[in-house]
Design a protein around this motif. Structure first.
Motif, PDB file in Angstrom:
ATOM      1  N   ASN A 124      20.803 -41.784 -54.675  1.00  0.00           N
ATOM      2  CA  ASN A 124      20.480 -41.931 -53.260  1.00  0.00           C
ATOM      3  C   ASN A 124      19.010 -42.300 -53.068  1.00  0.00           C
ATOM      4  O   ASN A 124      18.116 -41.563 -53.451  1.00  0.00           O
ATOM      5  CB  ASN A 124      20.775 -40.600 -52.540  1.00  0.00           C
ATOM      6  CG  ASN A 124      20.765 -40.751 -51.033  1.00  0.00           C
ATOM      7  OD1 ASN A 124      20.109 -41.633 -50.496  1.00  0.00           O
ATOM      8  ND2 ASN A 124      21.496 -39.901 -50.363  1.00  0.00           N
ATOM      9  N   LYS A 125      18.775 -43.479 -52.488  1.00  0.00           N
ATOM     10  CA  LYS A 125      17.404 -43.945 -52.285  1.00  0.00           C
ATOM     11  C   LYS A 125      16.741 -43.274 -51.088  1.00  0.00           C
ATOM     12  O   LYS A 125      15.574 -43.494 -50.824  1.00  0.00           O
ATOM     13  CB  LYS A 125      17.404 -45.468 -52.078  1.00  0.00           C
ATOM     14  CG  LYS A 125      17.968 -46.244 -53.255  1.00  0.00           C
ATOM     15  CD  LYS A 125      17.125 -46.065 -54.507  1.00  0.00           C
ATOM     16  CE  LYS A 125      17.661 -46.905 -55.654  1.00  0.00           C
ATOM     17  NZ  LYS A 125      16.878 -46.720 -56.899  1.00  0.00           N
ATOM     18  N   ASN A 126      17.506 -42.436 -50.396  1.00  0.00           N
ATOM     19  CA  ASN A 126      16.963 -41.775 -49.218  1.00  0.00           C
ATOM     20  C   ASN A 126      16.541 -40.336 -49.528  1.00  0.00           C
ATOM     21  O   ASN A 126      16.564 -39.484 -48.659  1.00  0.00           O
ATOM     22  CB  ASN A 126      18.001 -41.774 -48.094  1.00  0.00           C
ATOM     23  CG  ASN A 126      17.393 -42.231 -46.772  1.00  0.00           C
ATOM     24  OD1 ASN A 126      16.221 -42.590 -46.702  1.00  0.00           O
ATOM     25  ND2 ASN A 126      18.191 -42.194 -45.725  1.00  0.00           N
ATOM     26  N   THR A 127      16.190 -40.117 -50.781  1.00  0.00           N
ATOM     27  CA  THR A 127      15.744 -38.798 -51.227  1.00  0.00           C
ATOM     28  C   THR A 127      14.285 -38.863 -51.668  1.00  0.00           C
ATOM     29  O   THR A 127      13.899 -39.762 -52.418  1.00  0.00           O
ATOM     30  CB  THR A 127      16.604 -38.302 -52.407  1.00  0.00           C
ATOM     31  OG1 THR A 127      17.969 -38.174 -51.987  1.00  0.00           O
ATOM     32  CG2 THR A 127      16.112 -36.952 -52.917  1.00  0.00           C
ATOM     33  N   TYR A 171      10.774 -35.425 -43.671  1.00  0.00           N
ATOM     34  CA  TYR A 171      11.951 -35.889 -42.919  1.00  0.00           C
ATOM     35  C   TYR A 171      11.545 -36.918 -41.858  1.00  0.00           C
ATOM     36  O   TYR A 171      12.266 -37.894 -41.611  1.00  0.00           O
ATOM     37  CB  TYR A 171      12.662 -34.718 -42.241  1.00  0.00           C
ATOM     38  CG  TYR A 171      13.545 -33.913 -43.170  1.00  0.00           C
ATOM     39  CD1 TYR A 171      14.453 -34.529 -44.027  1.00  0.00           C
ATOM     40  CD2 TYR A 171      13.478 -32.527 -43.185  1.00  0.00           C
ATOM     41  CE1 TYR A 171      15.265 -33.793 -44.871  1.00  0.00           C
ATOM     42  CE2 TYR A 171      14.285 -31.778 -44.022  1.00  0.00           C
ATOM     43  CZ  TYR A 171      15.177 -32.413 -44.866  1.00  0.00           C
ATOM     44  OH  TYR A 171      15.970 -31.673 -45.701  1.00  0.00           O
ATOM     45  N   GLY A 179      11.662 -40.606 -42.544  1.00  0.00           N
ATOM     46  CA  GLY A 179      12.945 -41.308 -42.580  1.00  0.00           C
ATOM     47  C   GLY A 179      13.862 -40.923 -43.722  1.00  0.00           C
ATOM     48  O   GLY A 179      14.928 -41.542 -43.881  1.00  0.00           O
ATOM     49  N   PHE A 180      13.521 -39.904 -44.486  1.00  0.00           N
ATOM     50  CA  PHE A 180      14.367 -39.495 -45.613  1.00  0.00           C
ATOM     51  C   PHE A 180      15.447 -38.526 -45.141  1.00  0.00           C
ATOM     52  O   PHE A 180      15.240 -37.720 -44.241  1.00  0.00           O
ATOM     53  CB  PHE A 180      13.518 -38.834 -46.702  1.00  0.00           C
ATOM     54  CG  PHE A 180      12.566 -39.794 -47.361  1.00  0.00           C
ATOM     55  CD1 PHE A 180      12.999 -40.645 -48.374  1.00  0.00           C
ATOM     56  CD2 PHE A 180      11.239 -39.855 -46.962  1.00  0.00           C
ATOM     57  CE1 PHE A 180      12.125 -41.533 -48.970  1.00  0.00           C
ATOM     58  CE2 PHE A 180      10.357 -40.743 -47.557  1.00  0.00           C
ATOM     59  CZ  PHE A 180      10.807 -41.586 -48.566  1.00  0.00           C
ATOM     60  N   ASP A 181      16.621 -38.631 -45.790  1.00  0.00           N
ATOM     61  CA  ASP A 181      17.736 -37.742 -45.476  1.00  0.00           C
ATOM     62  C   ASP A 181      17.719 -36.476 -46.332  1.00  0.00           C
ATOM     63  O   ASP A 181      18.193 -35.423 -45.900  1.00  0.00           O
ATOM     64  CB  ASP A 181      19.079 -38.455 -45.699  1.00  0.00           C
ATOM     65  CG  ASP A 181      19.318 -39.556 -44.686  1.00  0.00           C
ATOM     66  OD1 ASP A 181      18.814 -39.435 -43.551  1.00  0.00           O
ATOM     67  OD2 ASP A 181      20.004 -40.538 -45.023  1.00  0.00           O
ATOM     68  N   GLU A 216      23.959 -36.197 -53.103  1.00  0.00           N
ATOM     69  CA  GLU A 216      24.802 -37.258 -52.544  1.00  0.00           C
ATOM     70  C   GLU A 216      26.105 -36.690 -51.994  1.00  0.00           C
ATOM     71  O   GLU A 216      26.706 -37.259 -51.084  1.00  0.00           O
ATOM     72  CB  GLU A 216      25.086 -38.304 -53.614  1.00  0.00           C
ATOM     73  CG  GLU A 216      23.855 -39.073 -54.060  1.00  0.00           C
ATOM     74  CD  GLU A 216      24.171 -40.097 -55.144  1.00  0.00           C
ATOM     75  OE1 GLU A 216      25.372 -40.309 -55.422  1.00  0.00           O
ATOM     76  OE2 GLU A 216      23.231 -40.690 -55.691  1.00  0.00           O
ATOM     77  N   HIS A 254      19.557 -31.384 -47.634  1.00  0.00           N
ATOM     78  CA  HIS A 254      19.874 -32.460 -46.694  1.00  0.00           C
ATOM     79  C   HIS A 254      19.341 -32.067 -45.317  1.00  0.00           C
ATOM     80  O   HIS A 254      19.346 -30.883 -44.948  1.00  0.00           O
ATOM     81  CB  HIS A 254      21.387 -32.697 -46.628  1.00  0.00           C
ATOM     82  CG  HIS A 254      21.770 -33.879 -45.808  1.00  0.00           C
ATOM     83  ND1 HIS A 254      21.992 -33.805 -44.443  1.00  0.00           N
ATOM     84  CD2 HIS A 254      21.938 -35.181 -46.142  1.00  0.00           C
ATOM     85  CE1 HIS A 254      22.296 -35.006 -43.977  1.00  0.00           C
ATOM     86  NE2 HIS A 254      22.270 -35.863 -44.986  1.00  0.00           N
TER      87      HIS A 254
END
Length: 231
Positions: free
Chosen positions: A2-5, A73, A76-78, A103, A123
């Motif tokens: 996951n690139k949003n980490t 956060y 923009g990260f989840d 994920e 998350h």
């Protein structure tokens, strides 16, 4: 992956850690641990933020930690993986596995032996500032409190292996006796702390009156006594 980490290194400077921990040679140790931690994080390939005492905002540990998480956060990260700098056995592979676990799971915890945790993967759906501020930060009840809270909400938690962090000289001794590998530099610094503390205990012993010496070492191993170095 996951690139949003992103990884949040919530760790003070070596100078500040030395002031907080207050045992011999701690500044040199945490200087090395900070460098080691950042190197491990960089090898994960994940974006990261380092919040030392200069970046932290808040009156208490809970406020400073919560504000730092909120900041990440807000970028923009989840998912966030938070770590400190005081767990030498933490590996890059555990950071990667945590990112993978996030994920499909909302929270990952790496418990430390003192009842806290050395890693938390979270998350953003599970992050609530009011709840975080009420948690018993920097106590032995932390991981248990988080687990109980999540269990009540029926939220699945992925647990990593339990690791030893460093808060005192007794923790250093546990690490040395664990038979797990360190870098040569970290190992040398850990051994120097034990040697220095032995020297301090011996100096105190020789300064004691003779009648006190008879009972001094009946209180347990000198390494388990928490003496502050002379300032």
């Amino acid at each position: 992956m996951n690139k949003n980490t992103a990884i949040l290194i919530f760790a003070n400077s070596a100078k500040q850690e030395s002031s907080d921990k207050r045992f011999t040679n701690s500044e040199a140790l945490f200087e090395a641990l900070n460098k080691q931690t950042i190197a491990k994080v960089k090898r994960s390939g994940l974006p990261y933020f380092h919040f030392s005492e200069k970046e932290q905002q808040g009156a208490s540990f809970g406020e400073r930690y919560t504000n730092a998480i909120q900041f990440v956060y807000d970028q923009g990260f989840d998912n966030i993986i938070t770590i400190g700098n005081d767990t030498p056995h933490l590996q890059t592979s555990q950071l990667v596995k945590t990112a993978q676990a996030l994920e499909t799971n909302p929270i990952v915890l790496g418990p430390s032996r003192d009842g806290g945790y050395y890693l938390m993967g979270l998350h953003k759906s599970q992050f609530n500032t009011e709840t975080f501020l009420k948690l018993p930060w920097q106590t032995s009840q932390l991981t248990q409190s988080i687990s109980r809270l999540l269990s009540a909400k029926k939220i699945n938690v992925v647990f990593l292996q339990v690791l030893q962090d460093i808060d005192s000289v007794s923790d250093v001794k546990v690490l040395i006796d664990s038979f797990r590998k360190f870098s040569e530099k970290i190992n040398a610094l850990l051994l120097s702390i034990i040697t220095s503390e032995k020297s301090i205990v011996q100096k105190i012993y020789f300064l004691l009156p003779s009648f006190q010496k008879e009972n001094y070492f009946n209180k347990g191993s000198p390494l388990q006594l928490h003496f502050k170095p002379f300032i």
